[in-house]
Write a protein that holds these residues in place. Structure first.
Motif, PDB file in Angstrom:
ATOM      1  N   ALA A 130     180.194  22.383  70.170  1.00 57.78           N
ATOM      2  CA  ALA A 130     179.776  21.217  69.410  1.00 57.78           C
ATOM      3  C   ALA A 130     180.987  20.428  68.942  1.00 57.78           C
ATOM      4  N   LYS A 131     180.717  19.296  68.295  1.00 56.41           N
ATOM      5  CA  LYS A 131     181.806  18.492  67.763  1.00 56.41           C
ATOM      6  C   LYS A 131     182.690  19.313  66.832  1.00 56.41           C
ATOM      7  N   VAL A 132     183.981  19.029  66.877  1.00 53.44           N
ATOM      8  CA  VAL A 132     184.934  19.751  66.053  1.00 53.44           C
ATOM      9  C   VAL A 132     184.759  19.366  64.588  1.00 53.44           C
ATOM     10  N   SER A 133     184.829  20.369  63.706  1.00 56.19           N
ATOM     11  CA  SER A 133     184.808  20.110  62.269  1.00 56.19           C
ATOM     12  C   SER A 133     185.910  20.917  61.618  1.00 56.19           C
ATOM     13  N   GLY A 134     186.551  20.348  60.579  1.00 51.67           N
ATOM     14  CA  GLY A 134     187.609  21.061  59.884  1.00 51.67           C
ATOM     15  C   GLY A 134     188.728  21.453  60.824  1.00 51.67           C
ATOM     16  N   ASP A 135     189.166  22.708  60.723  1.00 56.15           N
ATOM     17  CA  ASP A 135     190.258  23.220  61.557  1.00 56.15           C
ATOM     18  C   ASP A 135     189.738  23.965  62.781  1.00 56.15           C
ATOM     19  N   GLU A 136     188.549  23.618  63.218  1.00 53.39           N
ATOM     20  CA  GLU A 136     187.959  24.255  64.395  1.00 53.39           C
ATOM     21  C   GLU A 136     188.781  23.957  65.642  1.00 53.39           C
ATOM     22  N   GLY A 137     188.817  24.927  66.569  1.00 55.31           N
ATOM     23  CA  GLY A 137     189.407  24.656  67.865  1.00 55.31           C
ATOM     24  C   GLY A 137     190.278  25.762  68.404  1.00 55.31           C
ATOM     25  N   CYS A 175     194.204  32.317  56.510  1.00 54.87           N
ATOM     26  CA  CYS A 175     194.319  30.901  56.845  1.00 54.87           C
ATOM     27  C   CYS A 175     193.035  30.454  57.532  1.00 54.87           C
ATOM     28  N   THR A 176     192.892  29.159  57.724  1.00 55.46           N
ATOM     29  CA  THR A 176     191.658  28.599  58.286  1.00 55.46           C
ATOM     30  C   THR A 176     191.680  28.503  59.804  1.00 55.46           C
ATOM     31  N   ALA A 177     192.684  29.047  60.474  1.00 59.04           N
ATOM     32  CA  ALA A 177     192.762  28.969  61.935  1.00 59.04           C
ATOM     33  C   ALA A 177     191.532  29.603  62.576  1.00 59.04           C
ATOM     34  N   GLY A 204     189.510  39.149  60.910  1.00 61.42           N
ATOM     35  CA  GLY A 204     188.872  38.016  60.273  1.00 61.42           C
ATOM     36  C   GLY A 204     188.057  38.563  59.119  1.00 61.42           C
ATOM     37  N   ASN A 205     187.740  37.724  58.153  1.00 63.43           N
ATOM     38  CA  ASN A 205     186.875  38.219  57.080  1.00 63.43           C
ATOM     39  C   ASN A 205     185.426  38.257  57.552  1.00 63.43           C
ATOM     40  N   ILE A 206     184.538  38.812  56.733  1.00 64.13           N
ATOM     41  CA  ILE A 206     183.151  39.013  57.154  1.00 64.13           C
ATOM     42  C   ILE A 206     182.479  37.687  57.473  1.00 64.13           C
ATOM     43  N   GLN A 207     182.889  36.616  56.775  1.00 69.97           N
ATOM     44  CA  GLN A 207     182.288  35.309  57.014  1.00 69.97           C
ATOM     45  C   GLN A 207     182.686  34.727  58.369  1.00 69.97           C
ATOM     46  N   SER A 208     183.735  35.254  58.965  1.00 68.18           N
ATOM     47  CA  SER A 208     184.195  34.730  60.253  1.00 68.18           C
ATOM     48  C   SER A 208     183.418  35.293  61.432  1.00 68.18           C
ATOM     49  N   LEU A 209     182.558  36.278  61.198  1.00 72.45           N
ATOM     50  CA  LEU A 209     181.907  36.960  62.314  1.00 72.45           C
ATOM     51  C   LEU A 209     180.848  36.110  63.008  1.00 72.45           C
ATOM     52  N   THR A 210     180.494  34.965  62.418  1.00 69.14           N
ATOM     53  CA  THR A 210     179.599  34.040  63.108  1.00 69.14           C
ATOM     54  C   THR A 210     180.360  33.111  64.043  1.00 69.14           C
ATOM     55  N   SER A 211     181.676  33.259  64.110  1.00 68.50           N
ATOM     56  CA  SER A 211     182.493  32.306  64.862  1.00 68.50           C
ATOM     57  C   SER A 211     182.276  32.386  66.363  1.00 68.50           C
ATOM     58  N   TYR A 267     181.349  27.806  63.932  1.00 67.47           N
ATOM     59  CA  TYR A 267     182.571  27.850  63.129  1.00 67.47           C
ATOM     60  C   TYR A 267     182.423  27.002  61.874  1.00 67.47           C
ATOM     61  N   SER A 268     182.939  27.519  60.768  1.00 65.60           N
ATOM     62  CA  SER A 268     183.037  26.746  59.532  1.00 65.60           C
ATOM     63  C   SER A 268     184.260  27.248  58.777  1.00 65.60           C
ATOM     64  N   ASP A 269     185.071  26.322  58.273  1.00 60.16           N
ATOM     65  CA  ASP A 269     186.248  26.765  57.528  1.00 60.16           C
ATOM     66  C   ASP A 269     186.000  26.790  56.019  1.00 60.16           C
ATOM     67  N   GLU A 270     184.717  26.711  55.614  1.00 59.99           N
ATOM     68  CA  GLU A 270     184.409  26.797  54.196  1.00 59.99           C
ATOM     69  C   GLU A 270     184.783  28.166  53.640  1.00 59.99           C
ATOM     70  N   GLN A 271     184.387  29.230  54.366  1.00 58.09           N
ATOM     71  CA  GLN A 271     184.728  30.593  53.951  1.00 58.09           C
ATOM     72  C   GLN A 271     185.387  31.397  55.055  1.00 58.09           C
ATOM     73  N   SER A 272     185.171  31.036  56.292  1.00 63.66           N
ATOM     74  CA  SER A 272     185.718  31.792  57.416  1.00 63.66           C
ATOM     75  C   SER A 272     187.242  31.765  57.379  1.00 63.66           C
TER      76      SER A 272
END
Length: 687
Positions: free
Chosen positions: A23-30, A615-617, A642-649, A653-658
């Motif tokens: 999907a479209k890039v948001s935040g530090d996605e990529g 970091c938000t990478a 990654g933290n637990i919130q990153s496991l949906t990546s 992807y979301s850099d709010e908590q990931s």
């Protein structure tokens, strides 16, 4: 821990990964290709413009581990930095009952004490070439799915063989954007890799399963190896210098590594299949194997050591997949994906020139039904000895074919890597093999039914454990010399062999090939459908600039940044003082015991030294061991989780908590000097 080692690739039954447009890039996605870096985004957002020399140096300083992870060159004389858990496969294979490297760590004081890995291969990405036009020209437009698989395999094998013969480099054609692009990646291979330093598991995996995928963390998940050429430490032009200063919140950082796979292009129906069918199936498999390994380990101290590495990998995978499933079971995840998909389809159907692409979503939905039927048809029994037998049998059959007609892992360009694996000197433990093989036979009875004709032939009138014991007793495949003799003998040696495991592989081979062909046909249908989805997204929304992950080198970026969890602000960095406090607050819990080396050195450690940071990478499994560098390209950290919130990546992807979790570079140096008495090693890093 954010990686999947080779030993678990089969066991985890990894999802088919369509390398498509997210999907479209948001935040530090990529996760960006090194030949298509996000220069505009970096300039606009962070006032940073990566030069060609900056990117080339970082690419050539990065390495990929064939065991499933990443790393980086950190000295001119071949030193390589990666995670302890990436290196643990090698540590396990080098360990003995008298020298448990995983638990107790290791430090080579001199070059002659550096321990050679039995089968490790490191890959340095030397060049990338777009071969899209040639691959597409090799597949006829009216080809059936089955024919398209063969035609694409043939042209890819030809390209790889020609490149290998011209360059001598490992040559892999990589599928990107769902088949919209194909790139030829050429790698320099290092196959003489030696262990230099590893900390104890108590330091590398401090906090155990409870802290895994959590933050704050206090882990020294790092290991240093060295690559050799012609028996001497390799002389490297490209390696990372080391920033000796701690990071501050808000600093821009970059991650250069090999993310395994993402599924951000997946349709709602594909995600529902993962949520309702595939991930629950994988979790059931992992829980079964976890219990098996735990029970084997209870038989004795040596059995626990032999099972430890595989058990760790299984537990790590179980927790990771549990997090993925939790994310998919959150109604908001599917709702968000559904909203975007419905909007895209509505816009698509308004466009006469593009509305034909909408049929791709229907095709993908139908493919999920086929996947449900095929979910448990594998007959590849997951044990080391059977795996060697099956690979040896397949090799003989594939060698009789023209290179362009072979299965991909048996082509000429793949031969050296395959032989290194088949002729590995790593120990094979027959008691562990008995436990694994008997369980696999039992599981096969459950999946195919006790009256299945193939099952009856495999059992040969015996109970699963009795049959497994007979097979292991009747094989010599744990001998490297015997394996080499059988391989060199070709098909004639296979046909005349009375080795019990070879005979079992011959029995299973036809069904294995049949199931594989069916799965490849499904993948071809899905590849073509997702290529249309990618085309539709590009036309309606524009390109995001990066394809889904493919375990190839990518660049991610982000900032050192804390986050809010349960109403509490989580600071982005931790230090050595926090590690000792964390241990004290969990006194009596074994996974929170710091090693004696740390306790003895407490008074000499600068306790305020930074140890971990987030970091938000944008990272995923396979990024473990990736170097984290600053604007100057200097190493500031080492990705390990990654933290637990990153496991949906995988799919969102979301850099709010990931957050990506790293060992700080200054923390590694402090540990080497103050805890492990490795000052000379620390002094040689970055030089």
């Amino acid at each position: 821990m954010n990686t999947t080692r080779r030993t678990l690739t089969c066991a985890m039954l990894m999802f088919t990964s369509m390398a498509c447009l997210p999907a479209k890039v948001s935040g530090d996605e990529g996760m960006y290709l090194f030949n298509d870096l996000p220069a505009n985004q970096l300039k606009e957002r962070y006032q940073f413009e990566p030069s060609g020399d900056w990117a080339d140096h970082l690419r050539l300083s990065s390495v990929r581990f064939n065991s499933g992870g990443s790393g980086s060159f950190i000295s001119s004389d071949g030193l390589v930095l990666t995670n302890h858990h990436v290196a643990s496969d090698t540590l396990h294979k080098l360990s003995t009952p008298e020298m448990n490297l995983i638990e107790n760590g290791y430090l080579a004081k001199t070059l002659d004490q550096e321990l050679k890995a039995p089968d490790l291969e490191l890959n340095q990405l030397v060049s990338i070439e777009d071969v899209t036009a040639r691959v597409k020209a090799g597949v006829k437009e009216d080809a059936s799915d089955e024919d398209a698989v063969k035609q694409r395999r043939a042209i890819i094998s030809t390209i790889e063989k020609e490149s290998f013969e011209q360059t001598g480099l490992r040559s892999d054609v990589v599928t990107l954007y769902g088949g919209a692009k194909y790139h030829l990646y050429c790698y320099k291979k290092y196959t003489d890799v030696r262990l230099v330093w590893a900390p104890e598991t108590e330091a590398a995996f401090f906090g155990g399963d409870a802290d895994n995928f959590e933050y704050p963390r206090y882990n020294l998940d790092a290991t240093i190896m060295r690559v050799y050429e012609e028996g001497k430490p390799a002389k490297l032009e490209h390696f990372l210098s080391w920033n000796k200063n701690p990071l501050s919140e808000g600093e821009l950082v970059f991650v250069s590594g090999n993310p395994g796979r993402t599924q951000r292009i997946f349709t709602v129906e594909a995600l529902e299949y993962l949520r309702d069918e595939r991930i629950p199936y994988v979790l059931d498999f992992l829980r079964r194997k976890e219990i098996l390994m735990q029970q084997f380990g209870l038989e004795g101290t040596e059995q626990a050591r032999r099972a430890r590495d595989e058990l760790f990998g299984i537990q790590n995978a179980r927790k990771a997949y549990s997090g993925m499933l939790g994310g998919l079971q959150d109604p908001q995840t599917i709702a968000q994906k559904t909203q975007r998909q419905e909007k895209l389809l509505a816009e698509l159907k308004k466009n006469p020139e593009l509305q034909h692409l909408a049929s791709a979503w229907t095709e993908i939905e139908e493919i999920q039904d086929v996947k449900r039927e095929m979910i448990d048809r594998s007959v590849s029994l997951r044990s080391t000895l059977f795996g060697l037998a099956l690979q040896t049998v397949l090799l003989a059959g594939e060698d009789a074919k023209a290179n362009e007609l072979r299965l991909r892992e048996f082509t000429d360009s793949s031969r050296e890597s395959l032989m290194q694996e088949l002729l590995s000197t790593a120990p094979i433990y027959r008691d562990l093999e008995l436990a694994k093989l008997s369980d696999e036979i039992s599981r096969l009875i459950i999946s195919r039914g006790a009256d299945d004709e193939l099952v009856q032939k495999i059992l040969d009138g015996k109970a699963p454990r009795e049959r497994a014991a007979a097979l292991i007793e009747g094989t010599n495949l744990d001998s490297v010399e015997y394996r080499k003799e059988t391989i060199d003998g070709g098909q004639a040696a296979i046909d005349s062999s009375d080795d019990a495991m070879i005979r079992l592989a011959l029995l299973i081979e036809p069904e294995y090939r049949s199931v594989r062909e069916q799965n490849e046909a499904i993948e071809e249908r899905e590849r073509q459908a997702y290529a249309q989805v990618a085309e539709a997204i590009t036309a309606m929304e524009g390109t995001s600039g990066y394809p889904d992950a493919t375990f190839t080198l990518r660049l991610a970026f982000g900032t050192v940044k804390g986050y809010v969890e349960d109403g509490k602000m989580i600071k982005p960095t931790t230090n050595f003082a926090g590690a000792f406090q964390h241990a004290a607050s969990h006194k009596g819990q074994a996974d929170f015991d710091l090693p004696q080396s740390w306790m003895k050195a407490k008074d000499t450690i600068d306790l305020q030294t930074q140890l971990n940071f987030v970091c938000t990478a944008d990272i995923i499994g396979g990024n473990s061991g990736s170097p984290v560098v600053d604007r100057n390209g200097e190493l500031v950290g080492l990705i390990f989780d990654g933290n637990i919130q990153s496991l949906t990546s995988d799919y969102l992807y979301s850099d709010e908590q990931s957050r990506a979790v790293s060992v700080s570079g200054v923390g590694i140096l402090e540990a080497l000097r103050s805890i492990y008495n490795a000052g000379e090693l620390a002094d040689s890093i970055g030089k």
